[in-house]
Structure formats: structure tokens, C-alpha cells
Write a protein that holds these residues in place. Structure first.
Motif, PDB file in Angstrom:
ATOM      1  N   VAL A  79       0.882  -1.165   0.000  1.00  0.00           N
ATOM      2  CA  VAL A  79       0.000   0.000   0.000  1.00  0.00           C
ATOM      3  C   VAL A  79       0.919   1.213   0.000  1.00  0.00           C
ATOM      4  O   VAL A  79       1.715   1.409   0.916  1.00  0.00           O
ATOM      5  N   PHE A  80       0.811   2.005  -1.031  1.00  0.00           N
ATOM      6  CA  PHE A  80       1.858   2.949  -1.406  1.00  0.00           C
ATOM      7  C   PHE A  80       1.388   4.386  -1.188  1.00  0.00           C
ATOM      8  O   PHE A  80       0.460   4.850  -1.841  1.00  0.00           O
ATOM      9  N   LEU A  81       2.035   5.096  -0.233  1.00  0.00           N
ATOM     10  CA  LEU A  81       1.709   6.486   0.070  1.00  0.00           C
ATOM     11  C   LEU A  81       2.893   7.374  -0.254  1.00  0.00           C
ATOM     12  O   LEU A  81       3.977   7.223   0.318  1.00  0.00           O
ATOM     13  N   VAL A  82       2.697   8.304  -1.178  1.00  0.00           N
ATOM     14  CA  VAL A  82       3.721   9.278  -1.551  1.00  0.00           C
ATOM     15  C   VAL A  82       3.035  10.625  -1.687  1.00  0.00           C
ATOM     16  O   VAL A  82       1.969  10.735  -2.301  1.00  0.00           O
ATOM     17  N   SER A  83       3.649  11.675  -1.143  1.00  0.00           N
ATOM     18  CA  SER A  83       2.972  12.972  -1.119  1.00  0.00           C
ATOM     19  C   SER A  83       3.084  13.727  -2.443  1.00  0.00           C
ATOM     20  O   SER A  83       2.113  14.326  -2.900  1.00  0.00           O
ATOM     21  N   LYS A  84       4.254  13.708  -3.075  1.00  0.00           N
ATOM     22  CA  LYS A  84       4.479  14.537  -4.255  1.00  0.00           C
ATOM     23  C   LYS A  84       4.152  13.770  -5.539  1.00  0.00           C
ATOM     24  O   LYS A  84       4.619  12.649  -5.729  1.00  0.00           O
TER      25      LYS A  84
ATOM     26  N   ALA B 235       4.947   9.399  -9.507  1.00  0.00           N
ATOM     27  CA  ALA B 235       5.130   8.903 -10.870  1.00  0.00           C
ATOM     28  C   ALA B 235       6.477   8.193 -11.027  1.00  0.00           C
ATOM     29  O   ALA B 235       6.563   7.123 -11.642  1.00  0.00           O
ATOM     30  N   ALA B 236       7.529   8.772 -10.451  1.00  0.00           N
ATOM     31  CA  ALA B 236       8.855   8.161 -10.568  1.00  0.00           C
ATOM     32  C   ALA B 236       8.900   6.803  -9.883  1.00  0.00           C
ATOM     33  O   ALA B 236       9.519   5.855 -10.398  1.00  0.00           O
ATOM     34  N   SER B 237       8.245   6.687  -8.740  1.00  0.00           N
ATOM     35  CA  SER B 237       8.236   5.413  -8.013  1.00  0.00           C
ATOM     36  C   SER B 237       7.503   4.338  -8.810  1.00  0.00           C
ATOM     37  O   SER B 237       7.946   3.186  -8.879  1.00  0.00           O
ATOM     38  N   LEU B 238       6.381   4.700  -9.409  1.00  0.00           N
ATOM     39  CA  LEU B 238       5.658   3.729 -10.235  1.00  0.00           C
ATOM     40  C   LEU B 238       6.474   3.330 -11.456  1.00  0.00           C
ATOM     41  O   LEU B 238       6.473   2.153 -11.854  1.00  0.00           O
ATOM     42  N   ASP B 239       7.187   4.294 -12.049  1.00  0.00           N
ATOM     43  CA  ASP B 239       8.080   3.971 -13.171  1.00  0.00           C
ATOM     44  C   ASP B 239       9.156   2.981 -12.719  1.00  0.00           C
ATOM     45  O   ASP B 239       9.485   2.023 -13.432  1.00  0.00           O
ATOM     46  N   MET B 240       9.713   3.225 -11.548  1.00  0.00           N
ATOM     47  CA  MET B 240      10.756   2.340 -11.021  1.00  0.00           C
ATOM     48  C   MET B 240      10.200   0.943 -10.775  1.00  0.00           C
ATOM     49  O   MET B 240      10.837  -0.064 -11.120  1.00  0.00           O
ATOM     50  N   TYR B 241       9.008   0.861 -10.176  1.00  0.00           N
ATOM     51  CA  TYR B 241       8.395  -0.450  -9.940  1.00  0.00           C
ATOM     52  C   TYR B 241       8.144  -1.188 -11.245  1.00  0.00           C
ATOM     53  O   TYR B 241       8.325  -2.409 -11.339  1.00  0.00           O
ATOM     54  N   ALA B 242       7.720  -0.447 -12.275  1.00  0.00           N
ATOM     55  CA  ALA B 242       7.467  -1.079 -13.571  1.00  0.00           C
ATOM     56  C   ALA B 242       8.765  -1.595 -14.187  1.00  0.00           C
ATOM     57  O   ALA B 242       8.814  -2.694 -14.740  1.00  0.00           O
ATOM     58  N   GLU B 243       9.835  -0.794 -14.075  1.00  0.00           N
ATOM     59  CA  GLU B 243      11.107  -1.178 -14.679  1.00  0.00           C
ATOM     60  C   GLU B 243      11.779  -2.328 -13.929  1.00  0.00           C
ATOM     61  O   GLU B 243      12.298  -3.266 -14.523  1.00  0.00           O
ATOM     62  N   LEU B 244      11.721  -2.295 -12.609  1.00  0.00           N
ATOM     63  CA  LEU B 244      12.442  -3.280 -11.814  1.00  0.00           C
ATOM     64  C   LEU B 244      11.654  -4.561 -11.571  1.00  0.00           C
ATOM     65  O   LEU B 244      12.237  -5.644 -11.467  1.00  0.00           O
ATOM     66  N   ALA B 245      10.322  -4.439 -11.457  1.00  0.00           N
ATOM     67  CA  ALA B 245       9.526  -5.599 -11.050  1.00  0.00           C
ATOM     68  C   ALA B 245       8.334  -5.877 -11.943  1.00  0.00           C
ATOM     69  O   ALA B 245       7.497  -6.728 -11.618  1.00  0.00           O
ATOM     70  N   GLY B 246       8.237  -5.162 -13.066  1.00  0.00           N
ATOM     71  CA  GLY B 246       7.174  -5.440 -14.015  1.00  0.00           C
ATOM     72  C   GLY B 246       5.789  -5.047 -13.549  1.00  0.00           C
ATOM     73  O   GLY B 246       4.802  -5.676 -13.946  1.00  0.00           O
ATOM     74  N   LEU B 247       5.689  -4.010 -12.719  1.00  0.00           N
ATOM     75  CA  LEU B 247       4.378  -3.585 -12.245  1.00  0.00           C
ATOM     76  C   LEU B 247       3.490  -3.185 -13.409  1.00  0.00           C
ATOM     77  O   LEU B 247       3.876  -2.369 -14.246  1.00  0.00           O
ATOM     78  N   GLY B 248       2.301  -3.757 -13.466  1.00  0.00           N
ATOM     79  CA  GLY B 248       1.344  -3.438 -14.500  1.00  0.00           C
ATOM     80  C   GLY B 248      -0.056  -3.775 -14.055  1.00  0.00           C
ATOM     81  O   GLY B 248      -0.277  -4.241 -12.929  1.00  0.00           O
ATOM     82  N   PRO B 249      -1.033  -3.562 -14.920  1.00  0.00           N
ATOM     83  CA  PRO B 249      -2.432  -3.761 -14.529  1.00  0.00           C
ATOM     84  C   PRO B 249      -2.860  -5.226 -14.445  1.00  0.00           C
ATOM     85  O   PRO B 249      -3.890  -5.525 -13.843  1.00  0.00           O
ATOM     86  N   GLU B 250      -2.096  -6.144 -15.033  1.00  0.00           N
ATOM     87  CA  GLU B 250      -2.551  -7.529 -15.094  1.00  0.00           C
ATOM     88  C   GLU B 250      -2.537  -8.180 -13.713  1.00  0.00           C
ATOM     89  O   GLU B 250      -3.519  -8.802 -13.299  1.00  0.00           O
ATOM     90  N   LYS B 251      -1.433  -8.068 -12.994  1.00  0.00           N
ATOM     91  CA  LYS B 251      -1.320  -8.680 -11.665  1.00  0.00           C
ATOM     92  C   LYS B 251      -0.680  -7.669 -10.714  1.00  0.00           C
ATOM     93  O   LYS B 251       0.479  -7.797 -10.317  1.00  0.00           O
ATOM     94  N   PRO B 252      -1.450  -6.649 -10.336  1.00  0.00           N
ATOM     95  CA  PRO B 252      -0.878  -5.545  -9.561  1.00  0.00           C
ATOM     96  C   PRO B 252      -0.490  -5.965  -8.151  1.00  0.00           C
ATOM     97  O   PRO B 252      -1.232  -6.662  -7.464  1.00  0.00           O
ATOM     98  N   PHE B 253       0.701  -5.525  -7.723  1.00  0.00           N
ATOM     99  CA  PHE B 253       1.125  -5.767  -6.349  1.00  0.00           C
ATOM    100  C   PHE B 253       1.248  -4.459  -5.568  1.00  0.00           C
ATOM    101  O   PHE B 253       1.679  -4.455  -4.415  1.00  0.00           O
TER     102      PHE B 253
END
Length: 475
Positions: free
Chosen positions: A170-175, A180-198
Motif C-alpha cells: 500500500v503505497f503512500l507518496v505525497s508529491k 510517478a517516478a516510483s511507479l516507473d521504477m516499480y514497472a522497470e524493476l519488477a514489471g508492475l502493470g495492470p494484469e497482476k498488480p502488487f
């Protein structure tokens, strides 16, 4: 099952739910919500909403009802390795999912309970602790890193969470830019996407009745990426909400439905989880706190979301405790038991003291014990013939001894222990061991857990890749 004894709690009758809903619709239509961002206001206007004055948008009943029907009733959540973790839906069989954390600014050290600024090492330790405890299903941004000057602390915190657990986040970020940068990082490092969201982004409006720009922008980003999001509000009765529980429930529910409307207008069918953190404002101390009444409003909010057939996220028993003490224990017990017996879906913010300012690992471990008891209580028991053992009762008769009976031999190994933390000591044993204090045993148990909590096997690889990602971010 007819023969399963299973306790449940319910607060609202059907007519009361209908009354709350009718009042909520009146608030949204007559008062409306203030929408700070012009792009968000345009979304409402294009849907036919009336702008009562600059920035204040009225929501008609038809649009609200449409959004309730458009939103999915079930959200599937996965772990970082794409394995099913849990689902959130009204009346879910698995019960409440509890989580560790919530953006604390300080950390309570073991064993002396000293409070220090929350640092990067605390983010790693808190995440690993939540990963090690089976009672917790998610990790919820345990703190805000204070010791990374000149670097993107929120993105670094997101990296520490990713590297130190495989559980959902459960991800809380103020800015918004760090979000956006954190989600980009999660997508690049761990394949975060809509199919099986973690990852479940956690977003909140400003109570009362303001959809602020940062929240609508982050909602846009989460919805564009197809991620389920938590839209939750925090209200203080007597300060940002009406002082009465009924008024607080009405206003907070109106805010939640306004957020739901915006999310569905951005993308019909966008998965959303709704819920409130209802608190009380004490004018004497000038502090907010959770109370017995707050927990009742929390239950009612969960029942309103169940009525709407929407997934729910609620309060977690964070308190004005000074550590893992009696002050904290009362609300933890009240929250965890009522959540598990009621309709609460997700309770993600366990482990805070001093009004959610201080993360206490010992409080987390104590709360896990409470959750275990609450789940055992809510699990009920069977009245099936094989479980009652009528033949055995008749055979053994008055004065009979069940110590070695067949039913005992079949079941004694499955009996839960009295405690996973404290040994069972009679008076003499307790005295022989120099009268140990329960709090000291808890702190030592927690220290052992922290010392032995290992990161996932891919920790080093992810950390290296994440540091490289962060190094390339614009300053």
C-alpha cells in the motif's frame, strides 16, 4: 454451514443505510465538492455536472448511482512474484487483511522506546518485520525517510519497500512527481502493470469536501496505469467533520462517493477501494485520536461500502499509545476484533503510536498477537456430530477424564498456543525467573524477530538496479 457457529457484528439496519445514502446524495447535490485542478473540473463539467461557483462542483444523484454501478465489486491483489495474495470484495470469506505502517516521521527503538527520526534503515527493518509476520498481508509505507538530504527520499523509501518484501504494497507518496517516478521504477524493476498488480496507491482528499490537485493528479496517474487505487479520507469529528458520529459518517461517505465518481469518469470500470479513517478532535489537548465511537463509524463505513458492493479499506487501531503499552492495547483490541467480525476489507495501518507519528516495531508484534486472537475468535467452531463427540460424553459419564479420550487424541495438536510471544508461566515459575515483565519479553521477542528477519533473495539485485534508476532521475 448450518452447524458452524460464527460470530458477526452489524451496526446498521437496511433503513438506516438508505437514510445515510439519501443524506449523502443531498450533500453532493446541494453542497458539492471543491475541485482544485482545472483539468479535473473539466472532467466533471463534461459529464454534465453543474459548477455552483468557482471550483465547487455539484454531483447529481444519477451520476453518483452510475459510478457505484460502474466500479468493480472485486479487486484482485498479487504479490511481487505475481502469485495471488488476496482479493477485496464485500463479504469476503478471508476476512480483514491487515497491514504494517503508515508514513511515520519517527521510529521507536528497542528496548528503551527512545524515539528517533525515521531513517532509511528503519524503512528496511520495518518492511522486513511486516514481511516476517504472517498476520499481515500488506506493507503500507512504514515511514518517511529523514536521512537522505538532497536525494528523492520518497523514491528511496519506495525502493526499500520493494527490495525488502514480496508482499503487496500500500503505497503512500505525497508529491506527484515522486509518485510517478516510483511507479516507473516499480514497472522497470519488477514489471508492475495492470494484469497482476502488487501495488495499491493510497490517495486521500482534504476533508471537508475538497478534491485537491495533488490527489486528482495521482488518481489520474494510477488510473492511466490500470492500477487499483485506495481512495480514503481522514476526518476529525468536531474539527473537519460534524461532531456527531452520524454527521461524520455522512460527510466522509459523501467524499468517498465524490472520489468514486471522478475515478469512474476518468475510466469507467477503474478498480477502486473506498474507506475512511474517522477520528475525534480533542479541544483540550488539541490532538486527534481514535475512540470507541470512531471504531463504530469505521464499522458503519464498511457496511455502507458493502451496501454499494464496493471493496473497503478502513482504520487500523493506530493510537495515542506511548509504545507497546496498555494505552495502545485497548484500541488495537477494539479495532482488530470489530474489523474481523464486521465488514472491514483492508486495515493497512498497524503499528503507529503518538497519533500516527511514531512507528513502533514492538507494537506491530503485539498487534499481530491480537490479530491472531481475533481471527481465532471469528473463525467460530463446529457443532457437527463428529466434533461434539456425543458418544464419548455418554461413555465417560460423570467424573470422566477426557485427557486421553479419542477426540482429545485427534485434536490436541491442532489447539492454538496461548501466546506466540509469552511463555505460559505459573506463579512459581514466574518467581523463579525473577518475575519477568510482559513488556520486556515482548521487546526482546521483537528484537529477535528484527535480527533474524532476512530480505528476499533478490534484494541485492533490486537494490542495485533501483539505485541506478534513482541516479538517473532529474534533480
Amino acid at each position: 454451514m448450518l452447524n458452524l457457529v460464527k460470530p458477526e457484528l452489524k451496526a446498521l439496519e437496511h433503513q438506516q443505510i438508505e437514510l445515510v445514502h439519501k443524506t449523502v446524495l443531498a450533500v453532493l447535490e446541494q453542497t458539492g465538492i471543491k475541485v482544485e485542478d482545472e483539468k479535473a473540473r473539466r472532467v466533471f463539467r463534461e459529464a454534465g455536472c453543474k459548477e455552483l461557483e468557482k471550483g465547487r462542483i455539484a454531483l447529481g444523484p444519477g451520476l453518483v448511482e452510475w459510478a457505484i454501478k460502474a466500479a468493480p465489486s472485486k479487486v484482485e491483489v498479487y504479490d511481487r512474484h505475481a502469485a495471488p495474495a488476496f482479493s477485496l470484495e464485500p463479504g469476503q470469506d478471508g476476512g480483514t487483511v491487515f497491514g504494517v505502517g503508515v508514513t511515520n516521521l519517527y521510529y521507536q527503538e528497542i528496548p528503551n522506546d527512545n524515539v528517533v527520526p525515521f531513517g532509511r534503515r528503519h524503512m528496511a527493518a520495518s518492511t522486513r518485520l511486516g514481511h516476517a509476520l504472517d498476520e499481515f498481508g500488506v506493507i503500507s509505507t512504514p515511514g518517511v525517510i529523514q536521512d537522505e538530504p538532497g536525494r528523492p527520499a520518497e523514491v528511496i523509501g519506495a525502493l526499500e519497500m520493494l527490495c525488502n518484501t514480496t508482499k503487496p504494497l500500500v503505497f503512500l507518496v505525497s508529491k506527484p512527481d515522486a509518485f510517478a517516478a516510483s511507479l516507473d521504477m516499480y514497472a522497470e524493476l519488477a514489471g508492475l502493470g495492470p494484469e497482476k498488480p502488487f501495488v495499491l496507491p493510497y490517495l486521500n482528499p482534504i476533508t471537508p469536501l475538497i478534491l485537491n490537485s495533488e490527489t486528482s493528479m495521482k488518481m489520474d496517474l494510477a488510473i492511466e496505469r490500470g492500477l487499483p487505487l485506495i481512495f480514503s479520507n481522514y476526518g476529525m469529528s468536531g474539527a473537519t467533520c460534524p461532531i456527531t458520529p452520524g454527521g461524520t459518517l455522512t460527510l466522509l461517505t459523501a467524499e468517498l462517493l465524490a472520489g468514486l465518481v471522478y475515478g469512474q469518469l476518468k475510466k469507467e470500470g477503474a478498480p477502486m477501494i473506498l474507506g475512511s479513517l474517522p477520528a475525534v478532535f480533542d479541544m483540550k489537548s488539541m490532538h486527534s485520536y481514535y475512540s470507541a465511537g470512531s471504531m463504530l463509524v469505521n464499522m458503519c463505513c464498511a457496511e455502507m461500502m458493502a451496501h454499494y458492493e464496493l471493496p473497503h479499506c478502513g482504520a487500523s487501531g493506530g493510537s495515542m499509545g506511548w509504545g507497546p503499552d496498555l494505552n495502545a492495547a485497548s484500541l488495537l483490541w477494539l479495532n482488530h476484533l470489530t474489523s474481523r467480525l464486521g465488514r472491514a476489507g483492508l486495515a493497512p495501518f498497524v503499528g503507529s503510536n503518538f497519533d500516527s507519528l511514531v512507528f513502533s516495531p514492538s507494537t506491530v508484534v503485539y498487534a499481530a498477537e491480537v490479530i491472531r486472537f481475533a481471527r481465532g475468535f471469528a473463525g467460530g467452531f463446529s457443532l457437527d456430530e463428529s466434533d461434539v463427540g456425543l458418544d464419548e460424553i455418554i461413555k465417560l459419564g460423570p467424573g470422566g477424564n477426557y485427557l486421553t479420550s479419542q477426540l482429545t487424541m485427534l485434536n490436541f495438536r491442532s489447539q492454538p498456543p496461548l501466546s506466540g510471544i509469552w511463555p505460559t508461566l505459573g506463579l512459581e515459575k514466574w518467581q523463579e525467573q525473577n518475575q519477568p515483565k510482559a513488556g520486556s519479553v515482548l521487546r526482546e521477542y521483537t528484537r529477535e524477530l528484527l535480527n533474524n528477519a532476512k530480505p528476499p533473495e533478490d534484494h541485492d539485485h533490486l537494490m542495485s538496479a533501483g539505485e541506478e534508476f534513482i541516479s538517473k532521475m532529474p534533480s
